[in-house]
Design a protein around this motif. Structure first.
Motif, PDB file in Angstrom:
ATOM      1  N   ILE A  91     -28.407 -99.638 -18.180  1.00  0.00           N
ATOM      2  CA  ILE A  91     -27.704 -99.264 -19.409  1.00  0.00           C
ATOM      3  C   ILE A  91     -28.614 -99.471 -20.618  1.00  0.00           C
ATOM      4  O   ILE A  91     -28.786 -98.569 -21.439  1.00  0.00           O
ATOM      5  CB  ILE A  91     -26.396-100.070 -19.571  1.00  0.00           C
ATOM      6  N   ILE A  92     -29.206-100.651 -20.711  1.00  0.00           N
ATOM      7  CA  ILE A  92     -30.089-100.960 -21.848  1.00  0.00           C
ATOM      8  C   ILE A  92     -31.270-100.002 -21.875  1.00  0.00           C
ATOM      9  O   ILE A  92     -31.628 -99.467 -22.930  1.00  0.00           O
ATOM     10  CB  ILE A  92     -30.566-102.432 -21.794  1.00  0.00           C
ATOM     11  N   LYS A  93     -31.858 -99.745 -20.731  1.00  0.00           N
ATOM     12  CA  LYS A  93     -33.007 -98.832 -20.654  1.00  0.00           C
ATOM     13  C   LYS A  93     -32.616 -97.430 -21.149  1.00  0.00           C
ATOM     14  O   LYS A  93     -33.340 -96.807 -21.926  1.00  0.00           O
ATOM     15  CB  LYS A  93     -33.521 -98.762 -19.217  1.00  0.00           C
ATOM     16  N   CYS A  94     -31.466 -96.936 -20.728  1.00  0.00           N
ATOM     17  CA  CYS A  94     -31.009 -95.599 -21.145  1.00  0.00           C
ATOM     18  C   CYS A  94     -30.655 -95.558 -22.630  1.00  0.00           C
ATOM     19  O   CYS A  94     -30.917 -94.562 -23.310  1.00  0.00           O
ATOM     20  CB  CYS A  94     -29.818 -95.161 -20.308  1.00  0.00           C
ATOM     21  N   LEU A  95     -30.065 -96.640 -23.140  1.00  0.00           N
ATOM     22  CA  LEU A  95     -29.744 -96.686 -24.572  1.00  0.00           C
ATOM     23  C   LEU A  95     -31.019 -96.673 -25.410  1.00  0.00           C
ATOM     24  O   LEU A  95     -31.100 -95.955 -26.409  1.00  0.00           O
ATOM     25  CB  LEU A  95     -28.898 -97.919 -24.895  1.00  0.00           C
ATOM     26  N   ILE A  96     -31.996 -97.447 -25.006  1.00  0.00           N
ATOM     27  CA  ILE A  96     -33.274 -97.474 -25.726  1.00  0.00           C
ATOM     28  C   ILE A  96     -33.936 -96.098 -25.678  1.00  0.00           C
ATOM     29  O   ILE A  96     -34.509 -95.636 -26.667  1.00  0.00           O
ATOM     30  CB  ILE A  96     -34.206 -98.563 -25.164  1.00  0.00           C
ATOM     31  N   ALA A  97     -33.829 -95.426 -24.533  1.00  0.00           N
ATOM     32  CA  ALA A  97     -34.424 -94.089 -24.371  1.00  0.00           C
ATOM     33  C   ALA A  97     -33.587 -93.008 -25.049  1.00  0.00           C
ATOM     34  O   ALA A  97     -33.949 -91.828 -25.008  1.00  0.00           O
ATOM     35  CB  ALA A  97     -34.595 -93.778 -22.885  1.00  0.00           C
ATOM     36  N   ARG A  98     -32.462 -93.397 -25.613  1.00  0.00           N
ATOM     37  CA  ARG A  98     -31.556 -92.470 -26.306  1.00  0.00           C
ATOM     38  C   ARG A  98     -31.031 -91.376 -25.377  1.00  0.00           C
ATOM     39  O   ARG A  98     -30.910 -90.213 -25.760  1.00  0.00           O
ATOM     40  CB  ARG A  98     -32.224 -91.867 -27.531  1.00  0.00           C
ATOM     41  N   ASP A  99     -30.701 -91.770 -24.175  1.00  0.00           N
ATOM     42  CA  ASP A  99     -30.093 -90.855 -23.209  1.00  0.00           C
ATOM     43  C   ASP A  99     -28.684 -90.537 -23.712  1.00  0.00           C
ATOM     44  O   ASP A  99     -27.801 -91.396 -23.717  1.00  0.00           O
ATOM     45  CB  ASP A  99     -30.046 -91.527 -21.835  1.00  0.00           C
ATOM     46  N   SER A 100     -28.466 -89.311 -24.135  1.00  0.00           N
ATOM     47  CA  SER A 100     -27.204 -88.953 -24.796  1.00  0.00           C
ATOM     48  C   SER A 100     -25.998 -89.077 -23.870  1.00  0.00           C
ATOM     49  O   SER A 100     -24.930 -89.493 -24.302  1.00  0.00           O
ATOM     50  CB  SER A 100     -27.284 -87.550 -25.386  1.00  0.00           C
ATOM     51  N   ARG A 101     -26.158 -88.739 -22.608  1.00  0.00           N
ATOM     52  CA  ARG A 101     -25.040 -88.828 -21.667  1.00  0.00           C
ATOM     53  C   ARG A 101     -24.608 -90.273 -21.482  1.00  0.00           C
ATOM     54  O   ARG A 101     -23.427 -90.609 -21.578  1.00  0.00           O
ATOM     55  CB  ARG A 101     -25.426 -88.207 -20.322  1.00  0.00           C
ATOM     56  N   VAL A 102     -25.560 -91.147 -21.227  1.00  0.00           N
ATOM     57  CA  VAL A 102     -25.248 -92.568 -21.026  1.00  0.00           C
ATOM     58  C   VAL A 102     -24.734 -93.188 -22.316  1.00  0.00           C
ATOM     59  O   VAL A 102     -23.769 -93.949 -22.309  1.00  0.00           O
ATOM     60  CB  VAL A 102     -26.490 -93.331 -20.499  1.00  0.00           C
ATOM     61  N   THR A 103     -25.363 -92.853 -23.440  1.00  0.00           N
ATOM     62  CA  THR A 103     -24.953 -93.405 -24.730  1.00  0.00           C
ATOM     63  C   THR A 103     -23.506 -93.037 -25.037  1.00  0.00           C
ATOM     64  O   THR A 103     -22.705 -93.895 -25.420  1.00  0.00           O
ATOM     65  CB  THR A 103     -25.892 -92.911 -25.856  1.00  0.00           C
ATOM     66  N   GLU A 104     -23.162 -91.770 -24.866  1.00  0.00           N
ATOM     67  CA  GLU A 104     -21.791 -91.340 -25.146  1.00  0.00           C
ATOM     68  C   GLU A 104     -20.799 -92.010 -24.209  1.00  0.00           C
ATOM     69  O   GLU A 104     -19.758 -92.509 -24.641  1.00  0.00           O
ATOM     70  CB  GLU A 104     -21.679 -89.820 -25.029  1.00  0.00           C
ATOM     71  N   ASP A 105     -21.117 -92.061 -22.927  1.00  0.00           N
ATOM     72  CA  ASP A 105     -20.222 -92.696 -21.963  1.00  0.00           C
ATOM     73  C   ASP A 105     -20.068 -94.180 -22.267  1.00  0.00           C
ATOM     74  O   ASP A 105     -18.955 -94.713 -22.240  1.00  0.00           O
ATOM     75  CB  ASP A 105     -20.747 -92.500 -20.537  1.00  0.00           C
ATOM     76  N   PHE A 106     -21.157 -94.838 -22.578  1.00  0.00           N
ATOM     77  CA  PHE A 106     -21.127 -96.276 -22.838  1.00  0.00           C
ATOM     78  C   PHE A 106     -20.280 -96.601 -24.074  1.00  0.00           C
ATOM     79  O   PHE A 106     -19.381 -97.429 -24.012  1.00  0.00           O
ATOM     80  CB  PHE A 106     -22.554 -96.806 -23.012  1.00  0.00           C
ATOM     81  N   PHE A 107     -20.562 -95.933 -25.193  1.00  0.00           N
ATOM     82  CA  PHE A 107     -19.876 -96.266 -26.443  1.00  0.00           C
ATOM     83  C   PHE A 107     -18.466 -95.694 -26.539  1.00  0.00           C
ATOM     84  O   PHE A 107     -17.605 -96.302 -27.167  1.00  0.00           O
ATOM     85  CB  PHE A 107     -20.703 -95.798 -27.645  1.00  0.00           C
ATOM     86  N   PHE A 108     -18.220 -94.537 -25.952  1.00  0.00           N
ATOM     87  CA  PHE A 108     -16.930 -93.883 -26.144  1.00  0.00           C
ATOM     88  C   PHE A 108     -15.992 -93.988 -24.944  1.00  0.00           C
ATOM     89  O   PHE A 108     -14.822 -93.647 -25.059  1.00  0.00           O
ATOM     90  CB  PHE A 108     -17.133 -92.431 -26.556  1.00  0.00           C
ATOM     91  N   THR A 109     -16.486 -94.471 -23.818  1.00  0.00           N
ATOM     92  CA  THR A 109     -15.619 -94.657 -22.661  1.00  0.00           C
ATOM     93  C   THR A 109     -15.623 -96.113 -22.199  1.00  0.00           C
ATOM     94  O   THR A 109     -14.595 -96.788 -22.230  1.00  0.00           O
ATOM     95  CB  THR A 109     -16.040 -93.730 -21.500  1.00  0.00           C
ATOM     96  N   GLN A 110     -16.795 -96.591 -21.787  1.00  0.00           N
ATOM     97  CA  GLN A 110     -16.894 -97.936 -21.223  1.00  0.00           C
ATOM     98  C   GLN A 110     -16.537 -99.038 -22.224  1.00  0.00           C
ATOM     99  O   GLN A 110     -15.877-100.008 -21.857  1.00  0.00           O
ATOM    100  CB  GLN A 110     -18.312 -98.178 -20.677  1.00  0.00           C
ATOM    101  N   CYS A 111     -16.979 -98.880 -23.462  1.00  0.00           N
ATOM    102  CA  CYS A 111     -16.768 -99.932 -24.467  1.00  0.00           C
ATOM    103  C   CYS A 111     -15.536 -99.723 -25.337  1.00  0.00           C
ATOM    104  O   CYS A 111     -15.226-100.563 -26.182  1.00  0.00           O
ATOM    105  CB  CYS A 111     -18.000-100.045 -25.368  1.00  0.00           C
TER     106      CYS A 111
END
Length: 183
Positions: A6-26
């Motif tokens: 998760i941290i690696k994808c957020l740092i890499a600005r992976d839009s799919r993971v970022t959106e899922d993490f902030f708008f679904t998981q969190c």
């Protein structure tokens, strides 16, 4: 996904993971933090935007500093609560009846100019006065975004989000107006 992924994808600005993490998981976590920290309604998107900008400052230094001694959710909860306790007096709430800053009085356009009159009529249909204020200042008065953000006590990134939502609301009102009068 693991916390490392998760941290690696957020740092890499992976839009799919970022959106899922902030708008679904969190989402449940962030809604809980909003209720805990703020005594007024805060727009979820603005909350996430402020937190995301904070996390990504200085080449995502906050994310890079995560030491994996707890889960990413526990770490983020503590980080977000501390950050928003400091920021709670400048966050934008969804309650247009209670503005966070004093809105300057606007002089209405003269009804002789049809375009300006129509714009005023559309503005009167908007439920959020701050949206009207942002459109007036940024688009009609050609105010510098940084200056307006400082005046309103928000970040420039937050101001751009407010502008985007303001234009979306104005567009919806204009389309409804067209549909109503086009019948």
């Amino acid at each position: 996904m693991t916390d490392h992924e998760i941290i690696k994808c957020l740092i890499a600005r992976d839009s799919r993971v970022t959106e899922d993490f902030f708008f679904t998981q969190c989402r449940p976590l962030f809604c809980s933090i909003i209720g805990l920290v703020f005594s007024y309604d805060v727009d979820y998107d603005e909350f996430v935007n402020e937190l995301y900008v904070y996390l990504m400052e200085n080449d995502a230094q906050k994310l890079r500093d995560f030491e994996y001694r707890s889960s990413v959710y526990t770490w983020l909860k503590v980080l977000a609560i501390r950050y928003f306790i400091k920021k709670r007096d400048v966050m934008i709430d969804d309650n247009p009846e209670r503005p966070l800053y004093e809105m300057p009085v606007q002089t209405p356009f003269t009804p002789g100019d049809d375009a300006e009159y129509d714009l005023e009529r559309l503005f009167s249909g908007m439920t959020n006065e701050r949206y009207v204020y942002v459109i007036r200042k940024l688009i009609l008065d050609d105010c510098e975004p940084e200056q307006l953000a400082t005046e309103m006590g928000v970040t420039t990134a937050n101001l751009y989000n407010i502008k985007r939502r303001a234009i979306a609301q104005l567009t919806r009102i204009a389309l409804n107006d067209i549909n109503e009068y086009g019948k």
